[in-house]
Design a protein around this motif. Structure first.
Motif, mmCIF file in Angstrom:
data_model
loop_
_atom_site.group_PDB
_atom_site.id
_atom_site.type_symbol
_atom_site.label_atom_id
_atom_site.label_comp_id
_atom_site.label_asym_id
_atom_site.label_seq_id
_atom_site.Cartn_x
_atom_site.Cartn_y
_atom_site.Cartn_z
ATOM 1 N N VAL A 414 0.829 -1.205 0.000
ATOM 2 C CA VAL A 414 0.000 0.000 0.000
ATOM 3 C C VAL A 414 0.863 1.254 0.000
ATOM 4 O O VAL A 414 0.582 2.223 -0.715
ATOM 5 C CB VAL A 414 -0.954 -0.004 1.211
ATOM 6 N N ALA A 415 1.934 1.234 0.796
ATOM 7 C CA ALA A 415 2.794 2.410 0.903
ATOM 8 C C ALA A 415 3.785 2.514 -0.245
ATOM 9 O O ALA A 415 4.422 3.568 -0.419
ATOM 10 C CB ALA A 415 3.544 2.388 2.222
ATOM 11 N N GLY A 416 3.950 1.449 -1.026
ATOM 12 C CA GLY A 416 4.884 1.471 -2.147
ATOM 13 C C GLY A 416 6.334 1.470 -1.716
ATOM 14 O O GLY A 416 7.178 2.124 -2.337
ATOM 15 N N VAL A 417 6.645 0.716 -0.658
ATOM 16 C CA VAL A 417 8.020 0.650 -0.168
ATOM 17 C C VAL A 417 8.444 -0.811 -0.096
ATOM 18 O O VAL A 417 7.597 -1.711 -0.036
ATOM 19 C CB VAL A 417 8.163 1.306 1.228
ATOM 20 N N PRO A 418 9.748 -1.088 -0.066
ATOM 21 C CA PRO A 418 10.189 -2.471 0.154
ATOM 22 C C PRO A 418 9.733 -2.961 1.519
ATOM 23 O O PRO A 418 9.624 -2.178 2.468
ATOM 24 C CB PRO A 418 11.719 -2.377 0.074
#
Length: 755
Positions: A414-418
């Motif tokens: 959802v946050a677009g992070v690894p």
């Protein structure tokens, strides 16, 4: 990386890698010391055990505490092998390495019959299947608390980890003192020698970290001082004085609060909305749209300075809700559709024995019955909630979750992070019952946090949203048929059931990289039917997997919760049809499974089966195996104001080796209340897409004054531990139904029970 290559490679390469992988030994779950959190003065000896400077033990806790007692039972395993007092073991949240995955939960998903599991030696397919799934589970490392598997999974792992640490500590003392290892002993975390030399674990820890453990031996059962003995629950004092931290107790600095409002029609979405009035209210900050994350229904959240501000704001939003594209869901229509599928489709055969068709063709008489069970909500005491902060490319999540791995993964998506940029703090759970295996509420909280400029936000569902937007226990129906010969003896048993499969839907929501385009047979749909223990010569057990569109999920005891009602009620019908006592009828069919027979006999004896009862009361019995454990229950029931009243429940339990008998009794008692609520009151009705039940007034619980006396009797066993947290639920409803038949002469074949 090896696993990822296998999953993404072309077929030929994948085949070669699978062959190579399958012959490798199973991955060790002992783990490296660097997996433990670094704390000043602590020395890690493997991935599970640290020794503090004061000699106390720190245990990596890989399972969620939701009232089932793992914060007590698992430290008991470590304390036993380390020879330390239970009070000297403290816990810290485990990390996210694959060693913390739940291997037993996946192994138990294999659809093997009890006769195969009980056989000595086990059939090759059982040994091979469990070996392969165990290897795969070690590679995947899916960390989840469910399936009554926590102790079963940790039984060997934690004891070996603790024994390995103990061996290194003893080895360090032997090397430092230049004394034979065999002459050293340990008591209460102090290593001693007859010469008078002694040292605490804290003094030896640094040397032990550099000392290979050598031969690691587990303590003999006769030497146990903790396992099998009552011990107080370690989580109770904090829950009594209020210092325990549940999900709703997360308070990071600068916290904002959010309330949620989802489309009241399941699967629907918000259309045009007007938030002007809401945003004009004092303390209301913003509105955040919420897509249909992880199987949820779409909606929106409103952020405020307090929960009260947020809830005032969310109710002030004017919105036109839109029905789902496939049309409105209706539970009555769904029941008819499932019934039609049951009659029209053959389904998947989970177990077949003998020649069922021939037995039915020769029958002097056929006994047939249809049973049904409704959708049910989880109704955990703590509604869904999650706290999240998204700042500088990092995500912090405070969540009461049963599935830390999937929760962390969806937060990253959802946050677009690894995923390694997500820090997950697993809080205490105010009830789980399977609902918190889903991660929709985590995704929603992260999405709201992304709109809050780096400030943390706590998203809390109302009770009404929680009840009307659950992942429900599926509706199920079943047809049961038995063939009787000319002497009135049962020759065969055929059962076909129908209802939605849970596991494929959950995998799509929580572990999408494992789900595929096709639904595989789901053991949970037929568990408790295909693996029942009765020795009918001819059997056929099948299930028709439907997909009705209602969001479904794991519910305490899963398929056993309704399948036990189906088969154990029908067993009483067959006893009545053949004019046999219900206990004696079952006893004759359990000659091949002595464990089951012993449990049934114990329950009957302790309940005084066949003895006198108070006027107006009747007894009912049910026997069921689930999650590796066997439970028999005998209930005493009367009718008060034309409603069932359960006065006494006698439970006999064979759950293998018992870690803490107090916890077994507590879990059986809680399961009886949970199961009684479902048996007498619970149902979820859907009309025009909307769930009609919304809170405890129309989704009631058993009250204190209605609670029966519960007795728990444990069968001694030296088998590995089975599950405990769910096993008391399945037999309750059929036992009550069978008692009601004695009182009324009428069979109740639909839940909840009415007279």
């Amino acid at each position: 990386m090896r696993r990822r290559t296998w999953l993404l490679s072309a077929a030929g390469t994948a085949g070669a890698l699978v062959v190579g992988w399958s012959i490798l030994p199973a991955r060790s779950r002992l783990g490296s010391p660097d997996l433990m959190l670094p704390e000043a003065g602590d020395v890690a000896l493997n991935g599970w055990i640290k020794i503090a400077a004061d000699g106390s033990v720190v245990l990596a806790m890989a399972r969620s505490e939701m009232g089932q007692g793992v914060y007590t039972a698992l430290p008991m395993l470590a304390a036993e092998e380390l020879d330390v007092p239970l009070g000297s073991v403290r816990i810290e949240q485990a990390g996210f390495d694959t060693i913390y995955g739940n291997v037993a939960m996946l192994q138990e998903s294999l659809p093997f019959h009890p006769l195969e599991l009980e056989a000595e030696p086990r059939p090759l397919k059982v040994r091979l299947g469990r070996w392969m799934v165990g290897k795969l589970a070690r590679e995947l490392g899916i960390n989840a608390t469910g399936g009554s598997s926590s102790v079963a999974d940790m039984w060997d792992v934690l004891r070996v980890a603790a024994a390995s640490a103990r061996a290194s500590l003893l080895g360090a003392a032997s090397a430092q003192w230049k004394l034979p290892l065999a002459e050293l002993s340990v008591k209460d975390g102090v290593v001693s020698h007859p010469s008078g030399k002694s040292a605490t674990y804290g003094k030896l820890a640094k040397f032990a970290a550099a000392t290979p453990p050598g031969e690691v031996k587990l303590k003999a059962r006769k030497d146990w001082t903790l396992i099998g003995r009552p011990a107080p629950r370690r989580d109770v004092p904090a829950k009594v004085d209020g210092s325990a931290r549940f999900g709703l107790d997360a308070r990071p600095p600068g916290l904002l609060y959010a309330a949620i409002r989802l489309c009241p029609m399941l699967g629907g979405a918000p259309g045009p909305l007007d938030a002007k009035a809401a945003l004009a209210l004092p303390g209301v900050q913003q509105l955040v749209p919420l897509p249909a994350y992880a199987g949820s229904t779409a909606g929106f959240a409103v952020v405020g300075q307090t929960t009260w501000h947020a809830r005032q704001g969310v109710q002030a939003v004017q919105v036109q809700w839109q029905q789902r594209a496939e049309g409105a869901l209706d539970s009555k229509q769904i029941e008819a559709q499932i019934g039609a599928a049951l009659r029209a489709e053959k389904g998947i055969t989970f177990f077949s024995q003998g020649d069922i068709a021939a037995a039915e063709a020769k029958a002097a008489r056929l006994v047939e019955a249809s049973y049904s069970a409704p959708y049910l909500a989880h109704a955990t005491m703590e509604p869904m909630n999650c706290t999240a902060r998204v700042l500088d490319g990092k995500v912090d999540v405070w969540a009461p979750t049963q599935a830390p791995g999937p929760a962390r993964a969806i937060a990253a998506r959802v946050a677009g992070v690894p995923v390694d940029r997500v820090t997950l703090h697993v809080m205490l759970l105010g009830g789980g019952f399977g609902r918190r295996l889903d991660v929709d509420y985590v995704a929603q909280a992260v999405r709201v946090a992304m709109a809050c400029g780096g400030r943390p936000v706590q998203l809390a569902w109302s009770r009404e949203e929680d009840t009307t937007h659950d992942f429900y226990r599926p509706m199920n129906v079943a047809m049961l048929r038995a063939a009787l010969d000319g002497q009135g003896q049962v020759q065969s048993l055929r059962i076909k059931s129908a209802g939605d499969a849970i596991t494929p839907r959950w995998m799509q929501r929580a572990i999408p990289y494992l789900s595929g385009p096709f639904d595989l047979p789901d053991k949970t749909t037929d568990e408790g039917l295909f693996d029942q223990s009765y020795g009918f010569a001819h059997q056929h057990m099948a299930h028709v997997a439907t997909r009705m569109g209602v969001p479904v999920g794991y519910w305490r005891s899963v398929g056993h919760s309704h399948n036990a009602f189906f088969i154990e009620s029908f067993m009483d019908e067959l006893a009545a049809q053949t004019r046999q006592d219900p206990v004696e009828f079952r006893r004759k069919l359990l000659q091949q499974t002595p464990r089951y027979l012993a449990v049934l006999d114990l329950a009957a004896a302790k309940a005084g089966w066949g003895g006198a009862l108070a006027p107006g009361r009747a007894r009912g019995v049910a026997l069921h195996e689930s999650f590796g454990s066997i439970v028999a229950q005998v209930v005493e029931v009367s009718l008060q104001d034309r409603a069932p009243r359960v006065h006494r429940v006698v439970c006999a339990v064979d759950c293998g080796t018992v870690i803490n008998p107090n916890i077994v009794a507590q879990q059986i008692e809680g399961a009886v209340i949970f199961g009684l609520t479902a048996a007498l009151y619970s149902r979820v009705d859907i009309q025009a897409g909307k769930v009609q039940q919304s809170n405890f007034p129309n989704y009631p619980m058993v009250k204190l004054a209605q609670a029966p006396l519960v007795e728990t009797w444990i069968v001694p066993s030296e088998r590995s531990p089975g599950g405990v947290g769910e096993i008391g639920v399945p037999p309750l409803a059929p036992a009550v139904a069978n008692a009601l038949f004695v009182l009324t002469g009428k069979r109740a074949r639909t839940l909840p029970l009415t007279v």
